[in-house]
Structures are given as C-alpha cells and as structure tokens.
Design a protein around this motif. Structure first.
Motif, PDB file in Angstrom:
ATOM      1  N   ARG A 128      -5.817  -3.747  -7.006  1.00 26.19           N
ATOM      2  CA  ARG A 128      -5.611  -3.509  -5.655  1.00 26.19           C
ATOM      3  C   ARG A 128      -4.384  -4.254  -4.822  1.00 26.19           C
ATOM      4  NH1 ARG A 128      -6.750  -6.931  -1.751  1.00 26.19           N
ATOM      5  NH2 ARG A 128      -8.195  -8.319  -3.035  1.00 26.19           N
ATOM      6  N   LYS A 129      -4.074  -5.313  -5.187  1.00 26.78           N
ATOM      7  CA  LYS A 129      -2.628  -5.982  -4.615  1.00 26.78           C
ATOM      8  C   LYS A 129      -1.412  -5.214  -5.256  1.00 26.78           C
ATOM      9  CE  LYS A 129      -4.750 -10.436  -3.552  1.00 26.78           C
ATOM     10  NZ  LYS A 129      -4.247 -11.869  -3.440  1.00 26.78           N
ATOM     11  N   THR A 130      -1.578  -4.665  -6.317  1.00 27.24           N
ATOM     12  CA  THR A 130      -0.333  -4.043  -7.013  1.00 27.24           C
ATOM     13  C   THR A 130      -0.272  -2.646  -6.182  1.00 27.24           C
ATOM     14  OG1 THR A 130      -0.652  -4.899  -8.843  1.00 27.24           O
ATOM     15  CG2 THR A 130       0.678  -2.951  -8.734  1.00 27.24           C
ATOM     16  N   PHE A 157      -2.941  -5.252   0.024  1.00 24.24           N
ATOM     17  CA  PHE A 157      -2.424  -6.532  -0.629  1.00 24.24           C
ATOM     18  C   PHE A 157      -2.909  -7.740  -0.236  1.00 24.24           C
ATOM     19  CE2 PHE A 157       0.936  -9.694  -0.791  1.00 24.24           C
ATOM     20  CZ  PHE A 157       1.262  -9.330  -2.218  1.00 24.24           C
ATOM     21  N   PHE A 158      -3.412  -8.031   0.922  1.00 23.32           N
ATOM     22  CA  PHE A 158      -3.874  -9.253   1.644  1.00 23.32           C
ATOM     23  C   PHE A 158      -5.372  -9.250   1.302  1.00 23.32           C
ATOM     24  CE2 PHE A 158       0.280  -8.805   3.991  1.00 23.32           C
ATOM     25  CZ  PHE A 158       0.735 -10.106   3.520  1.00 23.32           C
ATOM     26  N   ASP A 159      -5.773 -10.314   1.246  1.00 25.53           N
ATOM     27  CA  ASP A 159      -7.286 -10.826   0.947  1.00 25.53           C
ATOM     28  C   ASP A 159      -7.905 -11.160   2.513  1.00 25.53           C
ATOM     29  OD1 ASP A 159      -7.425 -10.385  -1.459  1.00 25.53           O
ATOM     30  OD2 ASP A 159      -6.743 -12.552  -2.048  1.00 25.53           O
ATOM     31  N   GLY A 160      -8.433 -10.228   3.128  1.00 24.23           N
ATOM     32  CA  GLY A 160      -8.998 -10.345   4.281  1.00 24.23           C
ATOM     33  C   GLY A 160     -10.596 -10.315   4.116  1.00 24.23           C
ATOM     34  N   SER A 164       6.157   3.577   1.473  1.00 24.44           N
ATOM     35  CA  SER A 164       6.198   3.876   2.959  1.00 24.44           C
ATOM     36  C   SER A 164       7.659   3.579   3.317  1.00 24.44           C
ATOM     37  CB  SER A 164       5.453   3.142   3.677  1.00 24.44           C
ATOM     38  OG  SER A 164       5.741   1.926   3.806  1.00 24.44           O
ATOM     39  N   LEU A 165       8.320   2.723   2.906  1.00 20.07           N
ATOM     40  CA  LEU A 165       9.770   2.419   2.896  1.00 20.07           C
ATOM     41  C   LEU A 165      10.837   3.350   2.410  1.00 20.07           C
ATOM     42  CD1 LEU A 165       9.844  -1.610   2.566  1.00 20.07           C
ATOM     43  CD2 LEU A 165       9.572  -0.170   4.826  1.00 20.07           C
ATOM     44  N   VAL A 166      10.258   3.910   1.227  1.00 23.89           N
ATOM     45  CA  VAL A 166      11.400   4.973   0.591  1.00 23.89           C
ATOM     46  C   VAL A 166      11.103   6.368   1.285  1.00 23.89           C
ATOM     47  CG1 VAL A 166      11.389   6.400  -1.540  1.00 23.89           C
ATOM     48  CG2 VAL A 166      11.128   3.703  -1.776  1.00 23.89           C
ATOM     49  N   ASN A 167       9.797   6.551   1.792  1.00 26.95           N
ATOM     50  CA  ASN A 167       9.714   7.779   2.410  1.00 26.95           C
ATOM     51  C   ASN A 167      10.333   7.747   3.872  1.00 26.95           C
ATOM     52  OD1 ASN A 167       8.079   9.190   0.386  1.00 26.95           O
ATOM     53  ND2 ASN A 167       6.238   8.440   1.179  1.00 26.95           N
ATOM     54  N   LEU A 215       1.284  -3.404  -2.742  1.00 23.36           N
ATOM     55  CA  LEU A 215       2.735  -3.449  -2.661  1.00 23.36           C
ATOM     56  C   LEU A 215       3.218  -2.034  -2.789  1.00 23.36           C
ATOM     57  CD1 LEU A 215       5.201  -5.483  -2.901  1.00 23.36           C
ATOM     58  CD2 LEU A 215       4.801  -5.375  -5.277  1.00 23.36           C
ATOM     59  N   LEU A 216       2.735  -1.195  -3.819  1.00 26.37           N
ATOM     60  CA  LEU A 216       3.373   0.029  -4.054  1.00 26.37           C
ATOM     61  C   LEU A 216       3.359   0.949  -2.815  1.00 26.37           C
ATOM     62  CD1 LEU A 216       2.158   0.671  -7.757  1.00 26.37           C
ATOM     63  CD2 LEU A 216       4.346   0.385  -7.108  1.00 26.37           C
TER      64      LEU A 216
END
Length: 179
Positions: free
Chosen positions: A57-59, A124-127, A68-71, A62-63
């Motif tokens: 899930r965290k991977t 990514f974050f454990d909420g 989103s940054l690449v797009n 990150l992906l």
C-alpha cells in the motif's frame, strides 16, 4: 490555448476493432520494454501484497504521488504526448480522445494528476481513518480499471494487476481471522 500536434504516422483514428488490433500489434514492439517492466512491477507488487500488504500500500502511495508529478510535468511541457496514445485506445475511447479531449487535454489530465496525488498521500501515510483509506483504495482501483480502455499505451494488462494489488491492500483483508 491551441496545441500544435507533432506529425506521427500513428496519429490517426482507427475505424474498426480489427484496425485497432492491427495498430496495437504493429506498435507493440515499440512499447514492449515499458510494457515488460510494468508487468514485472505489477506481478512483484501483487506477490508482495500477499505477505506485506502495508508495504505494498505504501509503495502504491509513493508510485501514485510520483505518477501525479510526472503527469503534471508532462502536461505542462508536452501536452500532445497524451493525445499520441489515443491510437492505442479502444475505438470508443478514441472517439472521446480525438474529439473533446483533443482540444484541451489539460482539463482532464491535471485534475486526474491532482487526484492521483491525494490518493498517493492517503495510501502512503498510516492514518487512523480506515474510511479515508478505503476511499483512496477504491479510487485507485477505479483509476486502474479505467486505464484498461486506453490499451497498451497505458500499460494494459498490468493496470488490471495494479487494481488487484491495490484491492489486496483493503483493510479488512489484512486482519487475521481466528476460529
């Protein structure tokens, strides 16, 4: 804003499913390296999700943020790159891409990139909120299933593997059940 399109031989609509299949077969060698890496990553993350769903899930978080940054970067620097993949989309999706989308791709890609970013942050974050995590997971699954209609230009069939991998990260599936 008017987008000037580069001249590509494959930059045309196909009129039938048979023609689409021929174009896909003809362009597959060009996309094979990316397609192979996408398949490998999809299978690897699917295997990892069975043993370490939290890491998977965290991977994915990150992906999704990186995607989103690449797009966003690609839309700002070269918006035609998204239209170029249109020839690989299934014919009904091509009609959309080469009509409404063709004129203003940033109106669709940038909001999608923003949603990818939000999904990635939540994954990514454990909420403490499983509700937000479920919304993020469902959104990611929907996103990956939606990519199927864009054909091999959007990494089909790995997008189906991605959806299965993200589904395996669902919170209730991670709890061990005792009898």
């Amino acid at each position: 804003m008017t987008i000037v399109l580069r001249d590509f031989d494959s930059f045309k609509r196909v009129t039938s499913w048979e023609e689409w299949l021929d174009v896909t077969k003809a362009t597959f060698p060009e996309y094979f390296p990316n397609w192979a890496v996408s398949n490998f990553v999809g299978l690897l993350l699917l295997a990892i999700s069975f043993y370490m769903p939290s890491f998977s899930r965290k991977t994915w978080g990150l992906l999704m943020v990186l995607a989103s940054l690449v797009n966003t970067y690609m839309m700002v620097t070269d918006p035609t790159c998204y239209i170029e993949f249109g020839v690989l989309a299934v014919p009904p999706m091509q009609r959309f891409i080469y009509s409404r989308y063709y004129a203003r791709p940033e109106l669709i890609v940038l909001p999608i990139a923003f949603c990818q970013f939000l999904i990635g942050i939540e994954l990514f974050f454990d909420g403490k909120s499983h509700r937000l995590r479920k919304i993020a997971l469902a959104s990611a699954i929907t996103f990956f299933i939606g990519l199927v209609f864009l054909g091999i230009g959007s990494a089909f069939p790995p997008s189906v593997l991605y959806a299965l991998t993200v589904a395996k990260c669902w919170p209730e599936l991670q709890k061990s059940k005792t009898i």
